[in-house]
Design an enzyme around this catalytic site. Structure first.
Site, PDB file in Angstrom:
ATOM      1  N   ASN A  82       0.867  -1.181   0.000  1.00 28.15           N
ATOM      2  CA  ASN A  82       0.000   0.000   0.000  1.00 28.15           C
ATOM      3  C   ASN A  82       0.901   1.226   0.000  1.00 28.15           C
ATOM      4  O   ASN A  82       1.461   1.583   1.030  1.00 28.15           O
ATOM      5  CB  ASN A  82      -0.891  -0.037   1.265  1.00 28.15           C
ATOM      6  CG  ASN A  82      -1.727   1.214   1.412  1.00 28.15           C
ATOM      7  OD1 ASN A  82      -1.829   2.021   0.485  1.00 28.15           O
ATOM      8  ND2 ASN A  82      -2.334   1.384   2.576  1.00 28.15           N
ATOM      9  N   GLU A 104      -6.973   4.350   7.800  1.00 25.91           N
ATOM     10  CA  GLU A 104      -6.904   5.788   7.478  1.00 25.91           C
ATOM     11  C   GLU A 104      -8.198   6.255   6.821  1.00 25.91           C
ATOM     12  O   GLU A 104      -8.643   7.381   7.029  1.00 25.91           O
ATOM     13  CB  GLU A 104      -5.676   6.061   6.590  1.00 25.91           C
ATOM     14  CG  GLU A 104      -4.388   5.945   7.402  1.00 25.91           C
ATOM     15  CD  GLU A 104      -3.179   5.442   6.637  1.00 25.91           C
ATOM     16  OE1 GLU A 104      -3.174   5.500   5.386  1.00 25.91           O
ATOM     17  OE2 GLU A 104      -2.231   4.958   7.295  1.00 25.91           O
ATOM     18  N   SER A 159       3.389  -2.193  10.408  1.00 28.48           N
ATOM     19  CA  SER A 159       4.843  -2.158  10.603  1.00 28.48           C
ATOM     20  C   SER A 159       5.524  -3.483  10.269  1.00 28.48           C
ATOM     21  O   SER A 159       6.485  -3.874  10.948  1.00 28.48           O
ATOM     22  CB  SER A 159       5.183  -1.701  12.031  1.00 28.48           C
ATOM     23  OG  SER A 159       4.715  -0.381  12.235  1.00 28.48           O
ATOM     24  N   LYS A 193       0.099   4.225  -0.390  1.00 27.84           N
ATOM     25  CA  LYS A 193      -0.585   5.417   0.151  1.00 27.84           C
ATOM     26  C   LYS A 193      -0.340   6.620  -0.766  1.00 27.84           C
ATOM     27  O   LYS A 193      -0.248   6.465  -1.973  1.00 27.84           O
ATOM     28  CB  LYS A 193      -0.132   5.688   1.590  1.00 27.84           C
ATOM     29  CG  LYS A 193      -0.262   4.450   2.458  1.00 27.84           C
ATOM     30  CD  LYS A 193      -0.111   4.745   3.918  1.00 27.84           C
ATOM     31  CE  LYS A 193      -0.088   3.436   4.680  1.00 27.84           C
ATOM     32  NZ  LYS A 193      -0.124   3.619   6.127  1.00 27.84           N
ATOM     33  N   GLY A 246       2.231   2.192  10.705  1.00 31.52           N
ATOM     34  CA  GLY A 246       3.121   3.337  10.533  1.00 31.52           C
ATOM     35  C   GLY A 246       3.820   3.775  11.818  1.00 31.52           C
ATOM     36  O   GLY A 246       4.418   4.846  11.867  1.00 31.52           O
ATOM     37  N   HIS A 301      -9.440   0.747   4.860  1.00 33.07           N
ATOM     38  CA  HIS A 301      -8.165   0.934   5.563  1.00 33.07           C
ATOM     39  C   HIS A 301      -8.424   1.848   6.758  1.00 33.07           C
ATOM     40  O   HIS A 301      -9.283   2.732   6.699  1.00 33.07           O
ATOM     41  CB  HIS A 301      -7.143   1.561   4.612  1.00 33.07           C
ATOM     42  CG  HIS A 301      -5.768   1.611   5.195  1.00 33.07           C
ATOM     43  ND1 HIS A 301      -5.370   2.599   6.060  1.00 33.07           N
ATOM     44  CD2 HIS A 301      -4.709   0.780   5.058  1.00 33.07           C
ATOM     45  CE1 HIS A 301      -4.119   2.377   6.426  1.00 33.07           C
ATOM     46  NE2 HIS A 301      -3.691   1.282   5.831  1.00 33.07           N
ATOM     47  N   GLU A 332      -5.264  -5.303  10.675  1.00 36.10           N
ATOM     48  CA  GLU A 332      -4.266  -4.261  10.880  1.00 36.10           C
ATOM     49  C   GLU A 332      -4.563  -3.519  12.179  1.00 36.10           C
ATOM     50  O   GLU A 332      -5.388  -2.589  12.189  1.00 36.10           O
ATOM     51  CB  GLU A 332      -4.312  -3.256   9.726  1.00 36.10           C
ATOM     52  CG  GLU A 332      -4.042  -3.859   8.372  1.00 36.10           C
ATOM     53  CD  GLU A 332      -3.488  -2.812   7.414  1.00 36.10           C
ATOM     54  OE1 GLU A 332      -2.337  -2.986   6.999  1.00 36.10           O
ATOM     55  OE2 GLU A 332      -4.179  -1.833   7.125  1.00 36.10           O
TER      56      GLU A 332
END
Ligand code: PEP
Length: 262
Positions: A11, A105, A221, A13, A181, A103, A175
């Site tokens: 991904n 985000e 991560s 992003k 991140g 996701h 996730e």
């Protein structure tokens, strides 16, 4: 029953520029043969999908390297007056086979609810795209011992109404939000425990055979130095990789651990 597929997706992003996206794609394609047994998916920013498709020499969604293309997000609507949105058919049209949906985000920064993720998942499946449906708890939820409840509610809401056949075509990415991140990876035991719960829930939503087929990726991560222990877990079938997918060598090293785990 045949072994489950292993799938590692990158991904990207909102990172890279045109030249860097092409260079990264070429690097991944050149090394993909070293990860046989693992399917690799690249999810670039939407404006670079066609450039990445060209660099992969995609034809009908297939490339000589075996690497496929995925979107990072899509609309739940098929077409029309939805400024800034991208339809599933458009992703297919430029060579995508899959699309990341829900996701964290998207959920936290753009207000996507389980209901929205569910409509998008159905739209993706109806169009012939493989949805990669993301779920995961926040740090606060984990500390309150609510991980199982939160993930189970996200799975039930995001996958509501899917047939067993559609579930079998769906990829799930667990996730934990606190691991995305941040450099903090879930321990293999923490990740395995949630993956096993998800698979149990899939068996109750469909049946044990279907649940056994569903690919469940871990994301948060994942790096070359922690991928092997995650890949060794029985219910971790791949990874959804953010930061480390921006370097071809790191992405390929992660994928090679999933290849070696068979
Ligand atoms: C992600 O964005 O899905 C992700 C897992 O990011 P990272 O690997 O950077 O934690």
């Amino acid at each position: 029953m045949a072994a489950r597929r292993r799938i590692v997706a990158g991904n990207w992003k909102m990172n890279l520029d045109h030249a860097a996206a092409v260079a990264l794609t070429e690097g991944v394609a050149a090394g993909a043969a070293g990860c046989s047994g693992v399917e690799l998916i690249l999810c670039p920013p939407a404006v670079y999908l066609e450039a990445v498709a060209a660099a992969l020499q995609l034809a009908d969604g297939n490339s000589p390297s075996g690497v496929t293309l995925g979107g990072q997000n899509m609309s739940d609507q098929p077409k029309g007056a939805f400024t800034g949105e991208i339809a599933a058919a458009m992703l297919l049209d430029v060579g995508c086979r899959s699309c990341i949906l829900g996701h964290s985000e998207r959920r936290t920064l753009f207000g996507e609810t389980d209901e929205i993720v569910n409509t998008k998942t159905k739209a993706a499946l109806a169009a012939g795209l493989t949805p990669i449906v993301c779920v995961g708890e926040t740090l606060e939820e984990r500390e309150q011992d609510r991980t199982a409840a939160v993930v189970s509610e996200q799975i039930a809401g995001s996958l509501a109404g899917l047939s067993a056949a559609d579930l079998a075509r769906t990829i799930i990415a667990y996730e934990p939000v606190w691991a995305i991140g941040t450099g903090k990876v879930a321990t293999p035991e923490q990740a395995q425990a949630v993956h096993a719960l998800i698979r149990q829930q899939l068996a109750s939503l469909a049946d044990a055979d279907t649940a056994a087929q569903v690919v469940i990726q871990y994301g948060g991560s994942v790096k070359p130095d922690n991928a092997a222990v995650l890949a060794a877990q029985p219910d971790i079938d791949g990874a959804l990789v953010g930061g480390a997918s921006l370097k071809a060598d790191d992405f390929l090293a992660i994928a090679s651990h999933f290849a070696a785990a068979d």
